[in-house]
Design an enzyme around this catalytic site. Structure first.
Site, PDB file in Angstrom:
ATOM      1  N   GLY A   1     -15.364 -14.038  50.010  1.00  0.00           N
ATOM      2  CA  GLY A   1     -15.356 -12.996  49.193  1.00  0.00           C
ATOM      3  C   GLY A   1     -16.835 -12.254  49.277  1.00  0.00           C
ATOM      4  O   GLY A   1     -16.941 -11.236  48.482  1.00  0.00           O
ATOM      5  N   THR A   2     -17.394 -12.517  50.258  1.00  0.00           N
ATOM      6  CA  THR A   2     -18.930 -11.903  50.299  1.00  0.00           C
ATOM      7  C   THR A   2     -18.943 -10.535  50.486  1.00  0.00           C
ATOM      8  O   THR A   2     -19.531  -9.563  50.040  1.00  0.00           O
ATOM      9  CB  THR A   2     -19.843 -12.761  51.372  1.00  0.00           C
ATOM     10  OG1 THR A   2     -19.092 -12.593  52.764  1.00  0.00           O
ATOM     11  CG2 THR A   2     -20.149 -13.957  51.091  1.00  0.00           C
ATOM     12  N   GLY A   3     -17.827 -10.022  51.418  1.00  0.00           N
ATOM     13  CA  GLY A   3     -17.821  -8.492  51.609  1.00  0.00           C
ATOM     14  C   GLY A   3     -17.296  -7.794  50.278  1.00  0.00           C
ATOM     15  O   GLY A   3     -17.813  -6.682  50.173  1.00  0.00           O
ATOM     16  N   CYS A   4     -16.441  -8.150  49.784  1.00  0.00           N
ATOM     17  CA  CYS A   4     -15.839  -7.725  48.502  1.00  0.00           C
ATOM     18  C   CYS A   4     -16.895  -7.574  47.585  1.00  0.00           C
ATOM     19  O   CYS A   4     -17.143  -6.486  46.877  1.00  0.00           O
ATOM     20  CB  CYS A   4     -14.424  -8.345  48.115  1.00  0.00           C
ATOM     21  SG  CYS A   4     -13.276  -8.725  49.345  1.00  0.00           S
TER      22      CYS A   4
ATOM     23  N   LYS B   1     -23.601  -4.698  58.249  1.00  0.00           N
ATOM     24  CA  LYS B   1     -23.744  -6.041  57.471  1.00  0.00           C
ATOM     25  C   LYS B   1     -23.888  -6.889  58.979  1.00  0.00           C
ATOM     26  O   LYS B   1     -23.054  -7.194  59.695  1.00  0.00           O
ATOM     27  CB  LYS B   1     -22.873  -6.466  56.589  1.00  0.00           C
ATOM     28  CG  LYS B   1     -22.747  -5.781  55.417  1.00  0.00           C
ATOM     29  CD  LYS B   1     -21.489  -6.178  54.567  1.00  0.00           C
ATOM     30  CE  LYS B   1     -20.127  -6.006  55.114  1.00  0.00           C
ATOM     31  NZ  LYS B   1     -18.904  -6.054  54.076  1.00  0.00           N
TER      32      LYS B   1
ATOM     33  N   THR C   1     -18.399 -19.173  51.260  1.00  0.00           N
ATOM     34  CA  THR C   1     -18.787 -17.931  51.633  1.00  0.00           C
ATOM     35  C   THR C   1     -17.534 -16.908  51.233  1.00  0.00           C
ATOM     36  O   THR C   1     -17.808 -15.576  51.499  1.00  0.00           O
ATOM     37  CB  THR C   1     -19.638 -17.510  52.705  1.00  0.00           C
ATOM     38  OG1 THR C   1     -18.733 -17.685  53.936  1.00  0.00           O
ATOM     39  CG2 THR C   1     -20.626 -18.149  52.822  1.00  0.00           C
TER      40      THR C   1
END
Length: 263
Positions: free
Chosen positions: A208-211, A175, A206
């Protein structure tokens, strides 16, 4: 009545509701699947950061996993915060007995820079957890933490992916959200490459984007997508969630997991 596909998240709790188990379950619901959870840690967390974290015993993690998988079954699994070698080893052993696709989000630090993975657990992630993964989804900080490869621009992404694939996942999604310009990610299995681009939204909220991305991929895999199809659909979903991210508290607010419901 149709039973929706079942997706299991093995991750920590975010008391502020923006990341972790809470983000995973919201994402899974938004994408038409039934989310289930194995809690690995409890955090005291808000928009300003992580004020405390308490790991659950391996026995509790194992019992939750067996309770869900042995009775209800799963069609995809997503892993998140696994903070110690013992938890990483426990979850890796459990995943080895599951035939469903597994998305490993090797969570290292929070959005606010708080450490969520002990340095002593890195070897277990490399040698035991990543080999169970259908897909690994590290960000650039996690790539550096796991492999030592530091990505400075888009041209470095293939080298980073190769380093991650060296630990055994079938696919790697690197990512590139921390790079300048458009949000560009590289998905590869070592043979084919898929470059995913999205416009960068001027929104600081932003959390929580990875989860959210990893859970969206798991949901789409449970719905029957191939890995490239699932990642493309998840990228579209998380891009909309980032665009809709909203202020919450005094710091960084969460992405909007329900943005499609408000379109």
């Amino acid at each position: 009545m149709r039973t929706p596909p079942r997706v299991l998240t093995v991750a920590g709790s975010d008391s502020g509701g923006g990341a972790g188990i809470q983000a995973d379950l919201k994402t899974m619901l938004a994408l038409g699947t039934h989310g289930m959870s194995v809690l690995t840690a409890v955090t005291a967390q808000n928009s300003l950061g992580v004020q405390g974290a308490w790991e659950l015993p391996a026995e509790a993690v194992r019992a939750q996993f067996r309770s869900v998988v042995d009775d209800i079954g799963v069609q995809a699994v997503k892993t998140g915060m696994l903070s110690s070698p013992e938890l990483v080893e426990t979850v890796a052993a459990l995943l080895a007995g599951v035939s469903a696709p597994v998305v490993v989000d090797p969570v290292g630090v929070s959005k606010h820079g708080d450490a969520l993975l002990a340095a002593s657990a890195l070897d277990a992630v490399r040698t035991e957890l990543l080999p169970t993964a259908t897909l690994a989804t590290p960000n650039l900080d996690e790539v550096a933490q796991l492999t030592g490869v530091r990505v400075r621009d888009e041209a470095d992404l293939p080298r980073a992916a190769a380093a991650v694939l060296g630990f055994g996942p079938r696919w790697a999604l690197i990512k590139g959200g921390h790079l300048e310009g458009d949000a560009v990610d590289l998905l590869t299995d070592g043979a084919e490459e898929h470059w995913l681009r999205a416009p960068r939204h001027d929104n600081r909220h932003t959390h929580g984007t990875g989860c959210t991305l990893a859970s969206a991929v798991a949901a789409r895999l449970a719905l029957g997508d191939t890995v490239p199809e699932a990642v493309a659909a998840a990228k579209e979903y998380v891009t909309g969630a980032i665009a809709g991210g909203f202020r919450l508290g005094a710091g960084i607010g969460p992405v909007d997991h329900g943005w499609r419901m408000r379109d």
